[in-house]
Design a protein around this motif. Structure first.
Motif, mmCIF file in Angstrom:
data_model
loop_
_atom_site.group_PDB
_atom_site.id
_atom_site.type_symbol
_atom_site.label_atom_id
_atom_site.label_comp_id
_atom_site.label_asym_id
_atom_site.label_seq_id
_atom_site.Cartn_x
_atom_site.Cartn_y
_atom_site.Cartn_z
ATOM 1 N N ALA A 45 51.155 -3.421 -18.761
ATOM 2 C CA ALA A 45 52.311 -2.573 -18.465
ATOM 3 C C ALA A 45 51.958 -1.094 -18.545
ATOM 4 C CB ALA A 45 53.440 -2.891 -19.425
ATOM 5 N N GLN A 46 50.883 -0.764 -19.264
ATOM 6 C CA GLN A 46 50.498 0.632 -19.444
ATOM 7 C C GLN A 46 49.452 1.094 -18.440
ATOM 8 O OE1 GLN A 46 49.195 0.726 -23.513
ATOM 9 N NE2 GLN A 46 51.231 0.365 -24.360
ATOM 10 N N LEU A 47 48.906 0.179 -17.647
ATOM 11 C CA LEU A 47 47.864 0.542 -16.688
ATOM 12 C C LEU A 47 48.471 1.234 -15.477
ATOM 13 C CD1 LEU A 47 45.554 -2.618 -16.661
ATOM 14 C CD2 LEU A 47 45.052 -0.386 -17.655
ATOM 15 N N VAL A 48 47.758 2.222 -14.978
ATOM 16 C CA VAL A 48 48.148 2.887 -13.737
ATOM 17 C C VAL A 48 46.897 3.039 -12.885
ATOM 18 C CG1 VAL A 48 50.091 4.135 -14.714
ATOM 19 C CG2 VAL A 48 47.826 5.173 -14.759
ATOM 20 N N SER A 49 47.097 3.103 -11.580
ATOM 21 C CA SER A 49 45.983 3.276 -10.658
ATOM 22 C C SER A 49 45.783 4.757 -10.388
ATOM 23 C CB SER A 49 46.259 2.540 -9.338
ATOM 24 O OG SER A 49 45.161 2.654 -8.473
ATOM 25 N N GLN A 140 47.908 -8.367 -11.863
ATOM 26 C CA GLN A 140 48.150 -6.947 -11.632
ATOM 27 C C GLN A 140 46.842 -6.188 -11.502
ATOM 28 O OE1 GLN A 140 49.575 -8.866 -13.921
ATOM 29 N NE2 GLN A 140 51.611 -8.131 -14.529
ATOM 30 N N LEU A 141 45.783 -6.688 -12.155
ATOM 31 C CA LEU A 141 44.449 -6.102 -12.021
ATOM 32 C C LEU A 141 43.709 -6.672 -10.822
ATOM 33 C CD1 LEU A 141 43.037 -5.917 -15.666
ATOM 34 C CD2 LEU A 141 43.124 -4.032 -14.050
ATOM 35 N N ILE A 145 45.379 -3.373 -8.902
ATOM 36 C CA ILE A 145 44.746 -2.121 -9.318
ATOM 37 C C ILE A 145 43.255 -2.094 -9.012
ATOM 38 C CG2 ILE A 145 44.207 -0.677 -11.323
ATOM 39 C CD1 ILE A 145 46.867 -1.499 -12.524
ATOM 40 N N THR A 146 42.527 -3.177 -9.285
ATOM 41 C CA THR A 146 41.074 -3.172 -9.060
ATOM 42 C C THR A 146 40.673 -3.816 -7.737
ATOM 43 O OG1 THR A 146 40.715 -5.282 -10.203
ATOM 44 C CG2 THR A 146 40.675 -3.278 -11.545
ATOM 45 N N SER A 147 41.579 -4.511 -7.079
ATOM 46 C CA SER A 147 41.244 -5.182 -5.818
ATOM 47 C C SER A 147 40.889 -4.147 -4.757
ATOM 48 C CB SER A 147 42.425 -6.033 -5.346
ATOM 49 O OG SER A 147 42.090 -6.739 -4.167
#
Length: 253
Positions: A45-49, A140-141, A145-147
């Motif tokens: 929930a705290q990750l951002v791109s 979500q990763l 975000i990482t895809s």
């Protein structure tokens, strides 16, 4: 009540098998986790791109290179959303081919010993059960975000190597390097589409994105040339030719 009547009555009232619940049970019985713990959910929930190129500070060897201008493309399964690899190739003046492979940089977002890192270390792999997939990393990763999604700026770990082209080094990896980079996937392609076209090239087999871009067509042919050089070198050293079939289960009521 006759025995036959009791048997028929029992058959009609038997509960159906919950395949997803069974899959989770089998996961737990074999030492895997079936769900992400709350700590992982909080970190996600705290990750951002990020939208800006990371600053190049400190060790020059670890500087992030901006390679978004190169003609990157990805080749994966028809339904894949977790794109973890992109490629680009360049023919060098001495007939060698430089190949650059970008790998999705999960480490740029997941700190060592974090809850996500510890969960992934415990699972070691994503598990595909047919009825449900249990991912090593939260979607979500892996799918976001990482895809290395098409038309998006993404962080990648670059694996760069040069495939020899002259008689003395044909098909050998004559040099290699690893470094962080920023890339932009310009064409998301599929194994089925590209593979069919390379094996039987024609107007009817060429993928639409390839047909629309001479630069992409030249890129894929150059990458295939590098692959064939490596393939010839592998077989000259005794590599086995093993054919595998990818199975896709189907469920019926």
């Amino acid at each position: 009540m006759p025995d036959s009547t009791r048997q028929n009555s029992h058959a009609h009232t038997s509960p159906s098998i919950n395949l997803q619940a069974t899959a989770k049970l089998v996961m737990l019985e074999n030492g895997f986790e079936s769900d992400f713990p709350p700590a992982v959910q909080r970190e996600i929930a705290q990750l951002v791109s990020p939208h800006d190129l990371p600053k190049n500070e400190g060790d020059p060897a670890k500087a992030v290179r901006d390679l978004r201008s190169l003609f990157w493309s990805s080749i994966d399964n028809d339904t894949s959303r977790d794109l973890d690899q992109v490629e680009v190739a360049e023919r060098l003046p001495n007939a060698d081919i430089k190949v650059q492979v970008g790998i999705a940089d999960v480490e740029a977002f997941v700190a060592k010993d974090s809850a996500i890192d510890q969960f992934a270390a415990h699972q070691t792999t994503s598990v595909y059960t047919g009825v449900q997939m249990f991912p090593m990393l939260p979607e979500q990763l892996s799918t976001g975000i990482t895809s290395l999604l098409e038309a998006a700026d993404k962080s990648a770990v670059m694996i760069e190597f040069v495939v020899g082209g002259d008689a003395g080094s044909y098909g050998e990896v004559v040099s290699s390097n690893v470094y962080p980079a920023l890339i932009r996937n310009k064409a998301q392609l599929t194994y089925n589409g590209v593979g069919t076209w390379l094996e039987t090239p024609s107007a009817s087999t060429v993928p639409a994105k390839v047909a629309a871009s001479p630069e992409l067509e030249a890129q894929l042919k150059l990458q295939d040339e590098a692959a064939q050089r490596l393939r010839k070198q592998r077989y000259s050293r005794g590599a086995l030719d093993i054919e595998t079939i990818e199975v896709r289960p189907t469920m019926h009521d």
